[in-house]
Enzyme design. Structure first.
Site, short mmCIF file in Angstrom:
data_model
loop_
_atom_site.label_atom_id
_atom_site.label_comp_id
_atom_site.label_asym_id
_atom_site.label_seq_id
_atom_site.Cartn_x
_atom_site.Cartn_y
_atom_site.Cartn_z
CB ILE A 95 -0.87 0.00 1.21
CG1 ILE A 95 -0.12 -0.16 2.41
CG2 ILE A 95 -2.00 -0.99 1.13
CD1 ILE A 95 -1.26 -0.08 3.76
N GLY A 103 8.31 4.10 0.81
CA GLY A 103 9.05 5.41 1.11
C GLY A 103 10.57 5.11 0.83
CG ASP A 106 9.73 14.52 7.98
OD1 ASP A 106 9.75 15.56 7.22
OD2 ASP A 106 9.74 13.49 7.34
#
Length: 553
Positions: A18, A21, A135
C-alpha cells in the site's frame, strides 16, 4: 521483502503493498491471532546493512510506541523476522492530508482549524514525552473518512537524550516545512515542530506552501531570508486572529514563536471567539541575514547585529576589483558545471521542462498536456480509487511544478474505478453469491469446503474467510474468498448396529449426523434387531423429515 514471504513472524499475513518510502515498504496485512487488519512497515533488505538507516527505523518504532493519543497512529508490535526489521501499526483507511489538499485546493477555515487542533494536540502530547517529530508535513498526516487525522512517520524524531542522526548537522526533514534553525544545522527544539505546524496551517488555508523553489537549498534559503506571506492577502475573509497564529508559529527567531504547543493549541481553539477576532497584525523584528553559505552540505547563515560605521582606512581598489572578478568567474564556472550536470535545472533549457499538473484529468487529456510540454516518454499503470473517477489520473511520479528531464519516463497512475465492497455472505446460498459476483463483474476466486449439516439446507454458506465483510478489493485482481458450505450427510448404515445396545447404536448414528427414532418390538435385552432402512443401505439425512428407525428387543 522476499516476494515468497506471505506470513511475517508466523502471525501477519501479507495482503497487498500500500505504500513505499525512502527506506521501507508498507503492506496491508492481517493479524491472524487477533483477526484484524494492520499496516506493517518492513525495512528494505538493502537498507538493513546501513547502521544509520536502521537507527532511524528503530527510533520510529521507539518514539511512536511511547505515545498513546487519538491523533497518533498506534504501534502494535516491533520485531525482526528472518533478517527483516518490521513495525506493525494501526491500519488507516483514508488518504494523506497532502492528497486531500491536492484534490481540493484550499480547505474551509473551520475544517482547517479542526485538522490543526487535532495535529497540535498530538504534537503537544509528543513534546510532553520529550519527543520532537522534526518532519511534520501533510504527507505524514493520514485523514480518515470521518475527518479524524493521524500523524505518522516518527523516523527522524528525536528525544531529548538522543544523539543527532545527521553528519555535520546536515539538514533532515522536508524543505517546504523546514524551520530556519534546522537549515542552519542547529539542535532541534520543540519550536521546529511549531514552525512546521504553522506552514501546514498556511497550506491548508491557501492550497499551497509559502515558499517554492527548484532545489531544497533554494527553498531553505527562502525560509531564512524571505518574510512569511500573509494568508489574508490570499483570502481577506480569514480573521486576523487566525493569520496571527501562522505568523507567530513561523517567526524566523524561535524565541518569537509559541513557547510550547499547548499555547498554540489554546489560540487555535479560541481564535474565533469574538474578543479575539479584531486583533492587530503581529510583527517581529527579524534580523537581516548577512551571509548564506551552502558549500558544506547544509545552510549556514550569519546575522549582522553590528552598527554601520565608516571605513577607517583607504581600500586597495585594484586588489578588490581583481578578487571580485575572480570570484565572479569561479561562480560562473561552478554554476555552469551544476547546470550541465543537472544539479541546477531551468525549465525550457538543456532538455528540462516543468512538469504540468495532470491529476484528475482524463487520460487522453493528460497525455495531450504532457506532449505539449515535450514529455513524450510516459506509461500508464492502473489502480482502484474510491475518490477519482474511472479513466482519470490519480497521480504522477513527479509533482506538478518539478523541473524534469524530458527523457525521463512519466508514470500516470489512472483510476480503474472504485474498489468493491465485500459483504457478509454467511446464510446465503453459494449459487446466489456466485451470481452476484458475476452480475457485478467482479473477478473473485471462490474456494469451497463442504461440511455436513443435517439441520441446514445444502448449499448454504456457513462461514467465510480470507475476505471479510467490510474489506474493499480491486474487482479485477482475482483475490480469493473461501466459503464453508452445508451439505446433507450421506452414510452407509453399518451392520455392527445389529445386536448393539439401542442407546449406543442411536448415539453412533447421531454422531454421523443422522436423525434416529427407536421402537421396541420385544421385551428382552434392549439390543437392536433390525433397522429401516436396513443395514448396508445408503442413507442421506435430508433435513428433519427423514429418520432411521431402530427396532430393538
Amino acid at each position: 521483502m522476499d516476494s515468497e514471504i506471505k506470513i511475517v513472524a508466523n502471525r501477519y499475513e501479507i495482503l497487498s503493498l500500500i505504500g513505499q518510502g525512502g527506506m521501507a515498504d508498507v503492506y496491508q496485512a492481517r493479524d491472524t491471532i487477533l483477526n484484524r487488519v494492520v499496516a506493517i512497515k518492513i525495512l528494505r533488505d538493502s537498507m538493513s546493512e546501513d547502521p544509520m538507516t536502521l537507527v532511524r527505523f528503530q527510533r520510529e518504532a521507539s518514539a511512536a510506541s511511547r505515545l498513546s493519543h487519538p491523533n497518533v497512529v498506534d504501534i502494535y508490535d516491533v520485531g525482526e523476522y528472518k533478517g527483516m526489521h518490521y513495525i506493525v501499526m494501526e491500519y488507516i483507511r483514508g488518504r494523506t492530508l497532502k492528497q486531500m489538499i491536492k484534490r481540493r485546493g484550499s480547505i474551509d477555515l473551520h475544517e482547517s482549524l479542526n485538522i490543526m487542533i487535532q495535529l497540535t494536540s498530538a504534537i503537544k502530547d509528543a513534546h510532553s514525552h520529550n519527543i520532537i517529530h522534526r518532519d511534520i508535513k501533510p504527507q505524514n498526516v493520514l485523514v480518515k473518512d470521518d475527518g479524524t487525522v493521524k500523524i505518522t512517520d516518527f523516523g527522524i524524531a528525536i528525544a531529548n537524550d538522543n544523539v543527532q542522526l545527521t553528519m555535520n548537522n546536515a539538514v533532515m526533514g522536508s524543505a517546504h516545512y523546514l524551520a530556519p534553525e534546522t537549515a542552519q544545522g542547529k539542535e532541534a527544539t520543540p519550536q521546529v515542530d511549531i514552525y512546521s505546524l504553522g506552514i501546514v496551517f498556511y497550506e491548508l488555508l491557501t492550497g499551497s506552501v509559502p515558499f517554492q523553489g527548484h532545489t531544497p537549498t533554494e527553498i531553505a534559503v527562502k525560509h531564512l531570508r524571505e518574510p512569511m506571506p500573509f494568508v489574508r492577502d490570499y483570502n481577506p475573509e480569514i480573521p486576523q486572529s487566525v493569520e496571527n497564529i501562522i505568523l507567530k508559529a513561523t517567526a524566523k527567531n524561535p524565541a518569537d514563536r509559541y513557547e510550547n504547543a499547548g499555547l498554540m493549541l489554546y489560540d487555535l481553539e479560541h481564535c474565533l471567539d469574538p474578543e479575539y477576532m479584531n486583533m492587530q497584525r503581529l510583527t517581529f523584528d527579524d534580523r537581516p541575514i548577512a551571509n548564506v553559505d551552502v558549500s558544506h552540505g547544509h545552510v549556514e547563515v550569519e546575522y549582522d547585529d553590528r552598527p554601520v560605521s565608516k571605513p577607517k582606512k583607504q581600500r586597495n581598489w585594484a586588489t578588490i576589483l581583481t578578487i571580485s572578478i575572480c570570484a565572479i568567474i569561479i561562480a560562473v564556472i561552478l554554476f555552469l558545471m551544476a547546470w550541465v550536470t543537472g544539479l541546477v535545472r531551468f525549465s525550457g533549457m538543456l532538455g528540462y521542462e516543468t512538469m504540468p499538473d495532470v491529476t484528475e484529468m482524463k487520460v487522453a487529456d493528460a497525455e495531450e498536456k504532457l506532449e505539449a510540454s515535450d514529455f513524450t516518454h510516459y506509461k500508464i499503470k492502473r489502480k482502484v480509487s474510491d475518490s477519482v473517477k474511472k479513466g482519470y489520473v490519480i497521480e504522477t511520479n513527479y509533482d506538478a511544478g518539478d523541473v524534469v528531464s524530458t527523457e525521463d519516463t512519466v508514470v500516470l497512475t489512472v483510476s480503474k474505478g472504485p474498489s468493491y465492497l465485500i459483504k457478509d455472505y454467511t446464510g446465503l446460498y453459494l449459487a446466489d453469491v456466485k451470481q452476484e459476483f458475476e452480475d457485478d463483474d467482479v473477478n473473485v476466486k471462490i474456494k469451497v469446503k463442504y461440511k455436513n449439516a443435517s439441520d441446514t439446507n445444502p448449499g448454504v454458506i456457513l462461514k467465510q474467510s480470507k475476505l471479510e465483510a467490510g474489506d474493499r478489493i480491486d474487482p479485477d485482481a482475482g483475490e480469493t474468498i473461501q466459503f464453508t458450505v452445508s451439505r446433507y450427510p450421506t452414510i452407509t448404515i453399518p451392520e455392527k448396529i445389529i445386536g448393539m445396545d439401542v442407546t449406543k447404536a442411536k448415539k453412533l448414528l447421531n454422531d454421523k449426523g443422522v436423525a434416529v427414532v427407536t421402537e421396541q418390538v420385544g421385551s428382552g435385552s434392549g439390543e437392536v434387531l433390525y433397522s429401516s432402512p436396513s443395514v448396508g443401505s445408503t442413507y442421506t439425512q435430508e433435513g428433519s423429515d427423514s429418520v432411521v428407525t431402530l427396532y430393538y428387543d
